[in-house]
Design a protein around this motif. Structure first.
Motif, PDB file in Angstrom:
ATOM      1  N   THR A 338       0.850  -1.190   0.000  1.00 23.59           N
ATOM      2  CA  THR A 338       0.000   0.000   0.000  1.00 23.59           C
ATOM      3  C   THR A 338       0.882   1.236   0.000  1.00 23.59           C
ATOM      4  N   SER A 341       1.373   6.609   3.672  1.00 28.06           N
ATOM      5  CA  SER A 341       0.549   7.797   3.876  1.00 28.06           C
ATOM      6  C   SER A 341       1.407   9.064   3.926  1.00 28.06           C
ATOM      7  N   ASN A 355      -3.903   8.909  -0.141  1.00 23.16           N
ATOM      8  CA  ASN A 355      -4.709   7.745  -0.503  1.00 23.16           C
ATOM      9  C   ASN A 355      -6.191   8.075  -0.664  1.00 23.16           C
ATOM     10  N   ASP A 356      -6.624   9.205  -0.080  1.00 27.09           N
ATOM     11  CA  ASP A 356      -8.011   9.631  -0.266  1.00 27.09           C
ATOM     12  C   ASP A 356      -8.261  10.103  -1.694  1.00 27.09           C
ATOM     13  N   ILE A 358      -6.978   8.530  -4.328  1.00 31.20           N
ATOM     14  CA  ILE A 358      -6.806   7.393  -5.245  1.00 31.20           C
ATOM     15  C   ILE A 358      -8.035   6.484  -5.180  1.00 31.20           C
ATOM     16  N   LEU A 445      -0.334   2.947  -9.460  1.00 36.38           N
ATOM     17  CA  LEU A 445      -1.159   2.338  -8.415  1.00 36.38           C
ATOM     18  C   LEU A 445      -2.468   1.824  -9.002  1.00 36.38           C
ATOM     19  N   GLN A 449      -5.250   1.303  -4.150  1.00 39.00           N
ATOM     20  CA  GLN A 449      -4.105   2.018  -3.572  1.00 39.00           C
ATOM     21  C   GLN A 449      -2.893   1.112  -3.383  1.00 39.00           C
TER      22      GLN A 449
END
Length: 473
Positions: A338, A341, A355-356, A358, A445, A449
């Motif tokens: 992953t 962050s 990640n928000d 993606i 990605l 993610q």
């Protein structure tokens, strides 16, 4: 600028004459300039490992600085990650003007001492063009290639002779100018086997005339005078590439040469360790080749072997820690992992966790003002890719630690839109987390993610194949 320059030069002449009337030996120089589109409020002036001066720009992005107790020689001035060399000698009063959007191309000097420095910057720009021409010449046979590069060298020597006759260049200037010509010529010799067509580089190297590398007997691998000079380091890198190929070819079973060969890269680190004793030169070469190998390799076992070889040879403890951290960051970016962050900002200063953003197949690439040409080419490439692959989200992140306004203005000046454009909230930490080297690094990605490839490149020949593979998963 003309009014500014003439006013400053008048003041320098006045103060210079006043001091000279009471002082016999002149040991100072003036250095100043104006920066268009500055990326910071400072210019840093340094000479090797000696004193570093941080000079603040005024409200008009200009400065003037007196260097007392001048040690004549090559100095480096830096601004916003870019840098260039300047030759300073007693009584010089050198001013420059540049635009950070075209740092080297826009750089022009005026004032006493400007002629020699304009000579050097023009030569620097010409050499950049010549490097592309040399690669084309590499397809010639050895005798024809030798003739062409000999001719190029002779033209440079004639140009230098004309300059010295007209301006009476100092002994120090002549020393540096001749070294520039020699190291450029030597580099042309060293790149020849790699630029020539064919995969059997070792075999081609053996076929060259016996005197092709006769100048090598005079190589100084520990030249303390030129140790911080670009042309010297460029030559050393080319030279170690070639002599490592010679060593590698003696025991390589596969005649086809591959830059990614573990054996070849270990041979190169060994030769650097054997031939270079100056700690600064050795560490720069070891660091350069190690990070280049690790950044391009997806083989964790081989990376560990190269990293161990590097740590065993370098004496720079800080570099050991940096290289180890870099290698560890790459491990955390393996396929299937992953994405770590980190926080980003859009150009309205809104904050997001990466990640928000993606929710679909995504490509993340990076840019910096330091690599301005790459920034522009990347924008147009991504614009093209967006049209071809509308299912893919393309996120671009500015990595510079200069706030929101400067990158935003750069996009505006280029008439680029800010869609899916971001910058790191914590640049230093985020760059370390993502191991951003080289600048072309691109992360692919999937919609979950998960990392598909953390070391891609939007300009590589198989990039679109990687995108199609992602979409067909």
């Amino acid at each position: 600028m003309k009014i500014y320059v003439s006013t400053i030069l008048t003041l320098l002449m006045f103060f210079g004459c006043k001091e000279d009337s009471v002082k016999t030996g002149v040991d100072y120089a003036y250095f100043g300039g104006e920066i268009i589109n500055p990326s910071s409020k400072f210019v840093i002036l340094e000479k090797a490992e000696q004193k570093t001066d941080t000079i603040r720009l005024d409200g008009r992005n200009r400065f003037i600085f007196k260097i007392d107790s001048l040690q004549k020689g090559l100095y480096t001035f830096r601004h916003g990650g870019e840098y260039q060399l300047i030759l300073l000698e007693p009584e010089d009063s050198v001013l420059f003007r540049l635009n950070t959007l075209e740092f080297d191309e826009s750089l022009v000097y005026t004032g006493k001492g400007s002629k020699k420095n304009n000579y050097f910057i023009n030569e620097f720009l010409e050499n950049e063009k010549e490097e592309k021409y040399i690669l084309k010449l590499c397809q010639l046979k050895p005798e024809a290639y030798q003739e062409r590069i000999d001719s190029l060298k002779e033209q440079k020597l004639e140009k230098l002779a004309h300059f010295n006759k007209k301006y009476n260049g100092s002994e120090l200037f002549r020393k540096i100018a001749h070294a520039n010509i020699d190291y450029s010529y030597y580099s042309s010799k060293e790149v020849y086997p790699f630029g020539h067509y064919g995969k059997n580089k070792g075999g081609f190297l053996k076929s060259l005339p016996k005197d092709f590398y006769s100048y090598r007997k005079n190589i100084n691998y520990n030249d303390t005078f030129f140790k911080h000079y670009h042309n010297y380091h460029a030559f050393l890198r080319h030279n170690f590439n070639t002599i490592s190929l010679e060593a590698h070819a003696k025991h390589a079973k596969n005649k086809a040469f591959h830059w990614s060969s573990l054996c070849y890269n270990l041979d190169r680190l060994h030769l650097i360790d054997s031939l270079v004793t100056d700690a600064d030169i050795k560490d720069e070469l070891l660091y350069h080749y190690t990070i280049k190998y690790i950044s391009m390799s997806n083989n964790e076992k081989n990376n560990s072997i190269v990293l161990k070889s590097y740590i065993d040879k370098t004496t720079n403890e800080k570099s050991k820690i940096m290289m180890t951290n870099y290698a560890n960051s790459l491990k955390r970016l393996e396929s299937g992992s992953t994405l770590p962050s980190f926080q980003v900002l859009d150009f309205n200063s809104n904050e997001f966790e990466i990640n928000d953003l993606i929710k679909s197949p995504t490509v993340v690439s990076f840019w910096s003002h330091i690599y301005y040409d790459h920034f522009k080419k990347s924008y147009y490439k991504i614009k093209e890719l967006r049209k071809k692959y509308p299912e893919v989200k393309f996120i671009t992140i500015n990595i510079d630690d200069i706030g929101v306004e400067r990158p935003k203005q750069t996009l505006k000046d280029c008439r680029f839109n800010c869609d899916d454009q971001y910058l790191f909230k914590n640049p230093k930490e985020s760059k370390r987390t993502l191991a951003i080297y080289p600048m072309t690094k691109t992360i692919i990605l999937d919609q979950d993610q998960k990392i598909v490839n953390s070391n891609s490149n939007i300009f590589s020949h198989n990039f679109e194949q990687q995108i199609l593979g992602l979409l067909n998963k």
